[in-house]
Design a protein around this motif. Structure first.
Motif, PDB file in Angstrom:
ATOM      1  N   SER A  35       0.692  -1.286  -0.183  1.00  0.00           N
ATOM      2  CA  SER A  35      -0.004  -0.043  -0.063  1.00  0.00           C
ATOM      3  C   SER A  35       0.993   1.214   0.000  1.00  0.00           C
ATOM      4  O   SER A  35       1.714   1.242   0.831  1.00  0.00           O
ATOM      5  CB  SER A  35      -0.912   0.079   1.364  1.00  0.00           C
ATOM      6  OG  SER A  35      -1.533   1.230   1.248  1.00  0.00           O
ATOM      7  N   GLU A  55       2.454   0.562  -6.206  1.00  0.00           N
ATOM      8  CA  GLU A  55       1.664  -0.118  -5.184  1.00  0.00           C
ATOM      9  C   GLU A  55       1.153  -1.686  -5.727  1.00  0.00           C
ATOM     10  O   GLU A  55       0.835  -1.715  -7.036  1.00  0.00           O
ATOM     11  CB  GLU A  55       0.222   0.489  -5.039  1.00  0.00           C
ATOM     12  CG  GLU A  55      -0.477  -0.324  -4.105  1.00  0.00           C
ATOM     13  CD  GLU A  55      -1.892   0.674  -3.361  1.00  0.00           C
ATOM     14  OE1 GLU A  55      -1.446   1.410  -2.483  1.00  0.00           O
ATOM     15  OE2 GLU A  55      -2.940   0.517  -4.047  1.00  0.00           O
ATOM     16  N   CYS A  56       1.484  -2.736  -4.962  1.00  0.00           N
ATOM     17  CA  CYS A  56       1.239  -3.851  -5.702  1.00  0.00           C
ATOM     18  C   CYS A  56       0.886  -5.049  -4.375  1.00  0.00           C
ATOM     19  O   CYS A  56       1.983  -5.304  -3.671  1.00  0.00           O
ATOM     20  CB  CYS A  56       2.139  -4.558  -6.362  1.00  0.00           C
ATOM     21  SG  CYS A  56       1.847  -6.230  -7.047  1.00  0.00           S
ATOM     22  N   SER A  63      -5.024  -6.005  -7.832  1.00  0.00           N
ATOM     23  CA  SER A  63      -3.796  -5.197  -7.484  1.00  0.00           C
ATOM     24  C   SER A  63      -2.627  -5.367  -8.291  1.00  0.00           C
ATOM     25  O   SER A  63      -2.005  -4.652  -8.763  1.00  0.00           O
ATOM     26  CB  SER A  63      -3.511  -5.118  -5.877  1.00  0.00           C
ATOM     27  OG  SER A  63      -2.228  -4.334  -5.501  1.00  0.00           O
TER      28      SER A  63
END
Length: 239
Positions: A35, A55-56, A63
């Motif tokens: 995040s 982000e991942c 995501s």
């Protein structure tokens, strides 16, 4: 100028990867974190001008898919990933044994530790972002070795099971990807017992020792190393 893509870089081994790789201005780094709203002070402190923080959440397929799209925007049409380092992982409810496995805990570990690396490879391949000779590292553990587990006290059952599954994923990826990327080398690697939050009490290796060894292994990978289970020292580990 090599491009490195590293998952789980906000702390631990992922952070150390960024710290060491960012010391060379030649390296382009895609550093992912679950995040962007979390505390990323340590990551920003070691990042280079060529480090892109994205982000991942490797436990969330949406995501991962969004990350692949963002990575394509960052790299444009000229650059591809030369090194994909799947270092994100979780060790939940480490006190559980094979007789007390919590279904939700095991499912969460499989999601992050197995499906995460599987889908990261799949979505980045679909986006055309993996070079023909990409080196892919799936971060495993000695606890994922069945032969070693037979000779040692069993512990961290759910984590151990998920890492054994990651090892098998690597074997499949090493074959399946060759049809699409002729020069690909996929390995699974044990970083050793490292002094991180996940490593916990009793860990013996400093993060910089483990990661410097891993980077040497990556730089020296040959075609015949495809599908191997290696230690951070370069030693081959029994399945």
């Amino acid at each position: 100028m090599p491009v490195y893509c590293i998952t789980g870089t906000n702390r631990g081994l992922g952070l150390e990867f960024v710290r060491q790789l960012a010391q060379s201005p030649d390296n382009t780094i895609l550093a992912t974190t679950r995040s962007l709203a979390s505390d990323l002070g340590d990551l920003h402190a070691v990042a280079s001008p060529a480090t892109h923080i994205l982000e991942c959440d490797t436990g969330d397929l949406k995501s991962i898919h969004t990350f692949a799209k963002e990575a394509r925007k960052v790299l444009g049409g000229d650059q591809k990933i030369d090194f994909l380092l799947n270092s994100a992982g979780v060790n939940l409810a480490s006190w559980q044994s094979s007789l007390t496995l919590g279904p939700d805990d095991l499912a969460a570990q499989i999601s992050v530790n197995v499906l995460g690396p599987a889908k990261a490879v799949e979505f980045l391949l679909e986006a055309g972002l993996l070079s023909d000779s990409v080196r892919i590292l799936n971060m495993s553990s000695g606890l994922g070795s069945m032969q070693r587990s037979l000779a040692a006290p069993r512990k961290c059952a759910g984590y151990s099971i998920s890492k054994a599954a990651l090892n098998m994923l690597t074997v499949h990826q090493s074959g399946d990807l060759r049809a699409r990327l002729p020069g690909v080398v996929v390995i699974v690697l044990d970083p050793g017992w490292v002094k991180t939050r996940m490593g916990g009490d009793g860990a013996v290796l400093e993060p910089h020792e483990s990661i410097s060894g891993i980077l040497k292994v990556l730089d020296g990978l040959k075609d015949e190393d495809n599908g191997k289970f290696l230690h951070h020292s370069g030693e081959e580990i029994p399945w």
